[in-house]
Design an enzyme around this catalytic site. Sequence first.
Site, short mmCIF file in Angstrom:
data_model
loop_
_atom_site.label_atom_id
_atom_site.label_comp_id
_atom_site.label_asym_id
_atom_site.label_seq_id
_atom_site.Cartn_x
_atom_site.Cartn_y
_atom_site.Cartn_z
N HIS A 63 -2.49 -3.13 -3.46
CA HIS A 63 -3.83 -2.84 -2.97
C HIS A 63 -5.00 -2.62 -4.03
CE1 HIS A 63 -6.47 -0.81 0.57
NE2 HIS A 63 -6.73 -1.81 0.08
N ASP A 96 -3.52 2.40 -4.87
CA ASP A 96 -2.04 2.28 -4.51
C ASP A 96 -1.33 0.77 -4.51
OD1 ASP A 96 -4.37 1.82 -2.67
OD2 ASP A 96 -2.78 1.28 -0.93
N HIS A 156 0.87 -1.19 0.10
CA HIS A 156 -0.09 0.15 0.10
C HIS A 156 0.79 1.18 -0.02
CE1 HIS A 156 -3.44 -2.43 1.80
NE2 HIS A 156 -2.28 -3.08 2.33
N TYR A 157 0.31 2.44 -0.36
CA TYR A 157 0.84 3.63 0.17
C TYR A 157 0.09 4.25 1.17
CZ TYR A 157 -1.83 6.11 -3.57
OH TYR A 157 -3.08 6.56 -4.28
N THR A 158 0.47 5.16 2.14
CA THR A 158 -0.18 5.70 3.15
C THR A 158 -1.31 6.78 2.61
OG1 THR A 158 1.44 7.23 3.59
CG2 THR A 158 1.47 5.31 4.99
N GLU A 175 2.88 -0.97 4.57
CA GLU A 175 2.15 0.63 4.11
C GLU A 175 3.62 1.31 3.79
OE1 GLU A 175 -0.54 2.32 3.86
OE2 GLU A 175 -2.06 1.14 4.72
#
Length: 263
Positions: free
Chosen positions: A146, A156, A39-41, A104
Amino acid sequence: MEPLLDVFTADSPLVAEVLPSPNHGERLGVERPDMLVLHYTGMASTERAVAWLRDPARSVSAHYLVYEDGRIIQMVPEARRAWHAGASFWDGVNDLNSRSIGIEIANGGHDHGYPDFPAAQIEAVAALASDIVSRRAIAPARVLAHSDIAPRRKTDPGEKFPWEALYRAGVGHLVPEAPVTDGRFFMRGEHGQPIEALQAMLALYGYGVPISGTYCEETEAVVTAFQRHFRRARVDGIADVSTLTTLYELVASRPDPVDTSGA
């Protein structure tokens, strides 16, 4: 008063600090995780993202977070079910939180300028992912974005994420992108057997897509997700020759069968 959070020992030697999150539970119906989801935040501040993932009022968490400078923190033990995947699907399974480990990656994402991922951060993500897939025997084709597992909701870690850096570290499944050229393409609203064949190939790899022969909104979202991960030169939801060729090569070269037994 902030609730007491259980302290635990980090699963990976690469972890710089354990910052426990209360947002986790028992894994359901599986003996071990067999997927890794990146994921990215997607928040303007990394510190805000960390606080969000540790807030007992939020139904969200992840096992790990990698800062921009490469520092790694762990918030949920790998043995526990972190709440990072949300409503998702891959290869016949809906409860991906029970099957996966979530990382993340600190990045503002598409809503906050979508900056490039720093080299130190990517190096740390690759090292952490390599450690996890080695210890957990996670198959290459089970290392996912994700957006792969929730294509209508998520983007993401996005098309800027350099999956090839992980692949060079022995993580994930990848093939060279077929060059973008002119030629026949399929897009939303079209119908017919070629669309059905496209959908069947996406479903064979694991994507949740209807096999209807109609290039619907859901099919467009899945093609876009595929492009974000595997054919990043152009992300537009249109199945051009480059997309079709890359997909075919990916399916044909998958190095392992998909195991959904949880054993």
